[in-house]
Design a protein around this motif. Structure first.
Motif, mmCIF file in Angstrom:
data_model
loop_
_atom_site.group_PDB
_atom_site.id
_atom_site.type_symbol
_atom_site.label_atom_id
_atom_site.label_comp_id
_atom_site.label_asym_id
_atom_site.label_seq_id
_atom_site.Cartn_x
_atom_site.Cartn_y
_atom_site.Cartn_z
ATOM 1 N N UNK A 585 0.160 14.373 -6.414
ATOM 2 C CA UNK A 585 1.302 14.160 -7.523
ATOM 3 C C UNK A 585 1.070 13.022 -8.478
ATOM 4 N N UNK A 586 1.105 13.589 -9.765
ATOM 5 C CA UNK A 586 0.961 12.757 -10.737
ATOM 6 C C UNK A 586 2.108 11.742 -11.121
ATOM 7 N N UNK A 587 1.783 10.440 -11.076
ATOM 8 C CA UNK A 587 2.813 9.447 -10.950
ATOM 9 C C UNK A 587 2.624 8.348 -12.331
ATOM 10 N N UNK A 588 3.537 8.087 -13.119
ATOM 11 C CA UNK A 588 3.390 7.118 -14.182
ATOM 12 C C UNK A 588 2.497 5.902 -13.879
ATOM 13 N N UNK A 589 2.760 5.464 -12.762
ATOM 14 C CA UNK A 589 1.815 4.510 -12.499
ATOM 15 C C UNK A 589 1.406 4.549 -10.873
ATOM 16 N N UNK A 590 0.514 3.919 -10.496
ATOM 17 C CA UNK A 590 -0.158 4.214 -9.264
ATOM 18 C C UNK A 590 0.392 3.079 -8.228
ATOM 19 N N UNK A 591 0.384 3.364 -6.924
ATOM 20 C CA UNK A 591 1.012 2.495 -6.110
ATOM 21 C C UNK A 591 0.140 1.172 -5.945
ATOM 22 N N UNK A 592 0.638 -0.050 -5.602
ATOM 23 C CA UNK A 592 -0.033 -1.267 -5.337
ATOM 24 C C UNK A 592 0.022 -1.848 -4.193
ATOM 25 N N UNK A 593 -1.045 -2.293 -3.546
ATOM 26 C CA UNK A 593 -2.262 -2.137 -4.129
ATOM 27 C C UNK A 593 -2.749 -0.735 -3.850
ATOM 28 N N UNK A 594 -3.504 0.008 -4.587
ATOM 29 C CA UNK A 594 -3.962 1.337 -4.761
ATOM 30 C C UNK A 594 -4.900 1.495 -3.341
ATOM 31 N N UNK A 595 -5.864 0.573 -3.012
ATOM 32 C CA UNK A 595 -6.917 0.710 -2.074
ATOM 33 C C UNK A 595 -6.324 0.136 -0.608
ATOM 34 N N UNK A 596 -5.369 1.131 -0.157
ATOM 35 C CA UNK A 596 -4.939 0.979 1.240
ATOM 36 C C UNK A 596 -4.392 2.270 1.846
ATOM 37 N N UNK A 597 -4.203 2.438 3.137
ATOM 38 C CA UNK A 597 -3.867 3.663 3.708
ATOM 39 C C UNK A 597 -2.668 4.245 2.869
ATOM 40 N N UNK A 598 -2.634 5.541 2.612
ATOM 41 C CA UNK A 598 -1.768 6.427 2.103
ATOM 42 C C UNK A 598 -1.564 6.194 0.811
ATOM 43 N N UNK A 599 -2.235 5.176 0.026
ATOM 44 C CA UNK A 599 -1.793 5.010 -1.254
ATOM 45 C C UNK A 599 -2.262 5.915 -2.298
ATOM 46 N N UNK A 600 -3.561 6.139 -2.333
ATOM 47 C CA UNK A 600 -4.174 7.332 -3.173
ATOM 48 C C UNK A 600 -3.581 8.582 -2.932
ATOM 49 N N UNK A 601 -3.145 9.271 -3.985
ATOM 50 C CA UNK A 601 -2.602 10.813 -3.562
ATOM 51 C C UNK A 601 -3.577 11.635 -3.472
ATOM 52 N N UNK A 602 -4.675 11.746 -4.374
ATOM 53 C CA UNK A 602 -5.618 12.522 -4.013
ATOM 54 C C UNK A 602 -6.366 12.483 -2.578
ATOM 55 N N UNK A 603 -6.804 13.827 -2.268
ATOM 56 C CA UNK A 603 -7.519 14.117 -0.849
ATOM 57 C C UNK A 603 -8.076 15.397 -0.770
ATOM 58 N N UNK A 604 -9.070 15.562 0.360
ATOM 59 C CA UNK A 604 -9.731 16.551 0.497
ATOM 60 C C UNK A 604 -9.507 17.220 2.188
ATOM 61 N N UNK A 605 -8.929 18.351 2.061
ATOM 62 C CA UNK A 605 -8.826 18.846 3.427
ATOM 63 C C UNK A 605 -10.169 19.560 3.922
#
Length: 657
Positions: A585-605
């Motif tokens: 899901x596109x968000x206006x701002x990314x979660x902080x800190x972005x480099x942590x578990x479950x923070x980036x929304x993009x993935x590959x199944x």
């Protein structure tokens, strides 16, 4: 106009033969970097720098024994503050303080600079050895000089005082080398680090000292490690180095951090010689390191010394940030896309993977397949200690604690360059940035890049210029089917040359919309395993974990040593034909800190099945089994950006579904 020279040097009985030619010049860089502070982070990248500034990187001087203020202001100097710790810290925190606009850090680095210069010896020496009988070794001053030149770039009013002090040191160093003093193995291995500062002086503040600079460069090279031999087919190791005899008799020729730094050596030589052979050597060395020791996260394996390709062998955090710096230097000198592509891959994968999300704890060594982070028994690292992959304040050696903070700031400060004629601006590292500079003929240019890249494929760039010029943007080698639109005009396919997309920018405002999609690709790894990539990001299976606090610093409890144990199965083989990318899901701002578990929304199944896959004790995983049999029903697992994982599998066995 830069001063010009040609240097031909050989070393024989401390004699240097120099040939100067007024019609030839120091070989120019393909691109020129911008002064510190001219490029600022925006968006998620600004937040990432803020996390570092408020974490271990930006606050360690408040409590950490290696670089606490008492150790260099009236302290006993027992930690050799200009032999490693203080120099590393200063080199890293100068750009951190400027880019984060941290008054506290800027004051501390300014105090450090002033203290060191005010205590300079009459013979030019810098460091705690003044007025002592301690041995004087040159290498520890090299990172300090990097920090000092950055401070001059950020504040030109410092030029007269600091440049004079540096020249005084150069004169003393020149005399020391001629008298066979000051160069132990570390200094000989890292000779080019000093030469880079000398070339910076030649380019920016020659001050009539051209002969001194050229002679000193020649002395350094001719007394330093012959890296062109180390990287040659005859001598370069094609696998792990433990058990191998050293063919050149050079103690640290296979040391991982030395190798990462030495990837610059032939490019430094090229600027001195103008020789195509030096450029060829630089390119060959780069390719060789990654062919025989490379990692999908962008780095190469060296758990102290070069370690081959196995996924469980380690990569030192100092190596990560020094490789980033080397890649930026090589791209600016040579202009080959492969250097910039790898710099971006290392920054967006390997660097955050070896730090906790809040950046209060760091590893000494990271692993591609890392199923535990704890005191290891048995230990997979032949030279480094069993505590090396723990996330903490100073697991194994302390060097990475003071050195790692250079990573993000130097990546940011090298994100834009100008062409060598100063007429064009080049956007090299893709991400959210702002810059405001003057190009040739007084062309005032402002650039704002609005993007969540690498967590998005789209970049919106606004360029405001007082005059027309050609703007360039790097198009990474992994882009597939990229497009560009100018001022809301028709969408056109990209047509880069040497990895650069030209954009004709007029006076006034120009808006550029880039779409840089990529395919999911696999990389073949040892034992029939595969690694997974999409665009700049490497993907891994994030292993859920239990966290145990092993200890906390007595002065700063946020600086903790953390043990991680897996709490879920990770023994999977995957079917690469079943990859599916999920943009999230596109968000206006990314979660902080972005480099942590479950923070980036993009993935590959991907479809996976459980397999038998052994561990050594409960600490590290064995090599991926080749063509394993499934031991249960297939399932779907999610892969996320490698940098957000702390326990992971990123090199997978393969099965056919």
């Amino acid at each position: 106009m830069k001063a010009t020279f040609v240097l031909l040097a050989s070393f024989c009985s401390s004699a240097i033969v120099l040939a100067q030619n007024s019609t030839a010049g120091i070989s120019p860089n393909k691109f020129e970097n911008l002064p510190l502070g001219k490029i600022l982070p925006a968006g998620w990248l600004k937040d990432q720098l803020a996390v570092q500034t408020n974490g271990l990187g930006g606050r360690q001087h408040e409590f950490y024994h290696a670089i606490s203020q008492t150790n260099w202001m009236g302290g006993d100097g027992t930690y050799n503050e200009l032999q490693e710790a203080g120099s590393y810290w200063f080199n890293a925190l100068v750009p951190n303080g400027v880019l984060a606009n941290s008054d506290a850090i800027k004051k501390r680095t300014s105090d450090f600079l002033n203290y060191v210069i005010s205590h300079q010896d009459t013979d030019g020496w810098l460091g705690p050895e003044v007025n002592t009988t301690l041995n004087r070794y040159l290498w520890g001053r090299y990172p300090f000089l990097f920090g000092a030149t950055q401070m001059i770039e950020a504040d030109p009013s410092l030029s007269d005082k600091v440049v004079a002090a540096i020249y005084k040191f150069v004169q003393g160093a020149n005399s020391m080398i001629k008298n066979n003093k000051g160069l132990e193995d570390w200094g000989k291995a890292r000779w080019f680090e000093f030469a880079i500062t000398l070339q910076w002086l030649y380019d920016n503040h020659p001050n009539g000292n051209e002969a001194l600079l050229t002679e000193t460069m020649g002395l350094l090279k001719s007394t330093g490690y012959p890296w062109e031999k180390v990287f040659s087919d005859q001598y370069f190791p094609k696998g792990p180095t433990e058990g191998l005899s050293n063919p050149l008799g050079l103690q640290y020729m296979w040391h991982g951090v030395n190798v990462a730094q030495a990837l610059k050596a032939s490019a430094v030589s090229y600027r001195m010689s103008g020789s195509q052979t030096d450029l060829d050597n630089a390119s060959s060395a780069w390719d060789k390191v990654f062919l025989y020791h490379g990692r999908p996260s962008g780095v190469f394996g060296a758990d102290e010394y070069l370690a081959g390709l196995d996924a469980v062998r380690g990569t030192e955090l100092c190596l990560v940030v020094e490789l980033m710096a080397a890649a930026s230097y090589l791209y600016q000198v040579i202009g080959d896309l492969k250097y910039a592509d790898r710099a971006e891959k290392v920054t967006y994968n390997a660097l955050p993977a070896t730090l906790t999300g809040n950046m209060w704890s760091r590893q000494y060594l990271q692993q591609q397949n890392q199923v535990a982070s704890k005191k290891m028994n048995p230990d997979p690292f032949p030279t480094d200690g069993s505590y090396s992959n723990v996330f903490g304040l100073e697991p194994n050696y302390p060097c990475c604690t003071v050195n790692f903070p250079q990573g993000w700031p130097k990546f940011i400060s090298n994100a834009f360059v100008t062409t060598s004629d100063g007429a064009s601006l080049v956007h090299v590292y893709l991400g959210p940035f702002n810059t405001n500079i003057q190009l040739q003929d007084g062309n005032s240019v402002q650039v704002a890049v609005d993007t969540q890249y690498p967590f998005s494929d789209t970049l919106k760039t606004t360029v405001t210029a007082s005059k027309a010029f050609t703007y360039y943007v790097r198009i990474p080698g992994w882009v597939s089917g990229g497009t560009i639109s100018i001022n809301s005009g028709p969408t056109q396919p990209l047509s880069p040359t040497n990895g650069l997309q030209p954009v004709k920018v007029g006076g006034g405002l120009t808006q550029i919309l880039l779409n840089l999609p990529a395919q999911i690709v696999t990389e073949q790894r040892p034992h029939g395993s595969v690694a997974v990539h999409r665009g700049p990001l490497h993907y891994a299976f994030d292993i859920s974990r239990k966290e145990t606090v092993l200890k906390r610093d007595s002065q700063q409890p946020l600086a903790a040593d953390l043990q991680f144990d897996a709490t879920a199965a990770w023994q999977y083989a995957i079917d690469p034909s079943t990859f599916r990318f999920h943009a999230g899901t596109a968000l206006p701002t990314l979660p902080s800190p972005i480099y942590d578990a479950e923070k980036p929304s993009l993935s590959i199944s991907v479809t996976a099945c459980p397999i038998s896959w052994s561990t050594a004790g409960d600490t590290f995983v064995s090599s991926p089994p080749t063509s394993p049999n499934c031991t249960g029903s297939t399932t779907t697992i999610k892969l996320i950006p490698y940098g957000a994982t702390k326990l992971r599998i990123s090199e997978f066995p393969v099965f056919k579904h």
